[in-house]
Design a protein around this motif. Structure first.
Motif, PDB file in Angstrom:
ATOM      1  N   LEU A  46       1.036  -1.382  -0.176  1.00 49.88           N
ATOM      2  CA  LEU A  46       0.166   0.273  -0.222  1.00 49.88           C
ATOM      3  C   LEU A  46       0.721   1.373  -0.062  1.00 49.88           C
ATOM      4  O   LEU A  46       1.303   1.282   0.499  1.00 49.88           O
ATOM      5  N   LYS A 133      -8.585  -4.780   7.880  1.00 51.25           N
ATOM      6  CA  LYS A 133      -8.168  -4.336   6.625  1.00 51.25           C
ATOM      7  C   LYS A 133      -8.275  -3.666   6.240  1.00 51.25           C
ATOM      8  O   LYS A 133      -8.769  -2.149   6.687  1.00 51.25           O
ATOM      9  N   SER A 135      -7.730  -1.891   3.505  1.00 49.92           N
ATOM     10  CA  SER A 135      -8.621  -0.672   2.753  1.00 49.92           C
ATOM     11  C   SER A 135     -10.090  -0.262   3.223  1.00 49.92           C
ATOM     12  O   SER A 135      -9.255   1.568   3.113  1.00 49.92           O
ATOM     13  N   GLU A 136      -9.715  -0.552   4.463  1.00 53.14           N
ATOM     14  CA  GLU A 136     -11.089   0.449   4.903  1.00 53.14           C
ATOM     15  C   GLU A 136      -9.583   1.476   6.075  1.00 53.14           C
ATOM     16  O   GLU A 136     -10.431   1.956   5.998  1.00 53.14           O
TER      17      GLU A 136
END
Length: 182
Positions: A46, A133, A135-136
């Protein structure tokens, strides 16, 4: 996150908002994950679109421009505007231990003539992340910085407006005493 809307009020002088500096672990594209109270790790998968100091400063510049309150909002100084907003990213991370996302920014507003400090603040916010997560967590971080930048925009407007009024009153008082009684 989209910048705000025009804010009614008198036009304020030009302001310089260079890219923010960042504490060492947060000056990279990779997202920082806190593994313990003493261990930070850069995520291998990320990353931000730009380094956090640039990303947050650009978000603030966009919001300041959208208010339509400033003569101009600049990233670079040529010529040097009357006001300067300096920022430092002290934390922008996902905390694996507590399942939270955290942002901490220190901001200073200065008059460029003489470097007079007008205002300064440190904003810090930590929010829970649903699930484990990344992404969250990124969405939570985005919401945090969007809301904090909105608040900082308002603070900058208020601080500069008060400083402009104080300076005008002081200058008027000095002019009145120099002209003497009529």
């Amino acid at each position: 996150p989209t910048p705000g809307k025009p804010v009614p009020g008198p036009k304020l002088p030009a302001v310089l908002v260079p890219d923010f500096s960042s504490a060492t672990p947060y000056d990279r594209l990779r997202l920082v994950i806190r593994k313990s109270t003493v261990e930070l790790q850069a995520d291998r998968t990320l990353q931000w679109v730009s380094v956090p100091g640039r990303m947050l400063a650009q978000g603030l510049r966009s919001r300041l421009e959208a208010t339509e309150r400033f003569e101009s909002v600049r990233r670079e100084a040529s010529p040097r505007p009357p006001y300067l907003v300096e920022g430092r990213v002290e934390a922008l991370e996902i905390d694996d231990v507590s399942d939270t996302a955290r942002l901490r920014i220190h901001l200073r507003i200065l008059r460029t003539d003489g470097g007079v400090l007008i205002d300064q603040t440190t904003v810090e916010e930590q929010r829970p992340v649903n699930g484990h997560k990344p992404s969250e967590a990124i969405l939570v971080l985005r919401d945090i910085y969007s809301q904090q930048l909105d608040g900082l925009t308002e603070r900058i407007i208020n601080a500069m407006q008060q400083d402009v009024q104080r300076t005008a009153a002081r200058d008027k008082g000095a002019a009145d005493t120099q002209s003497g009684p009529q």
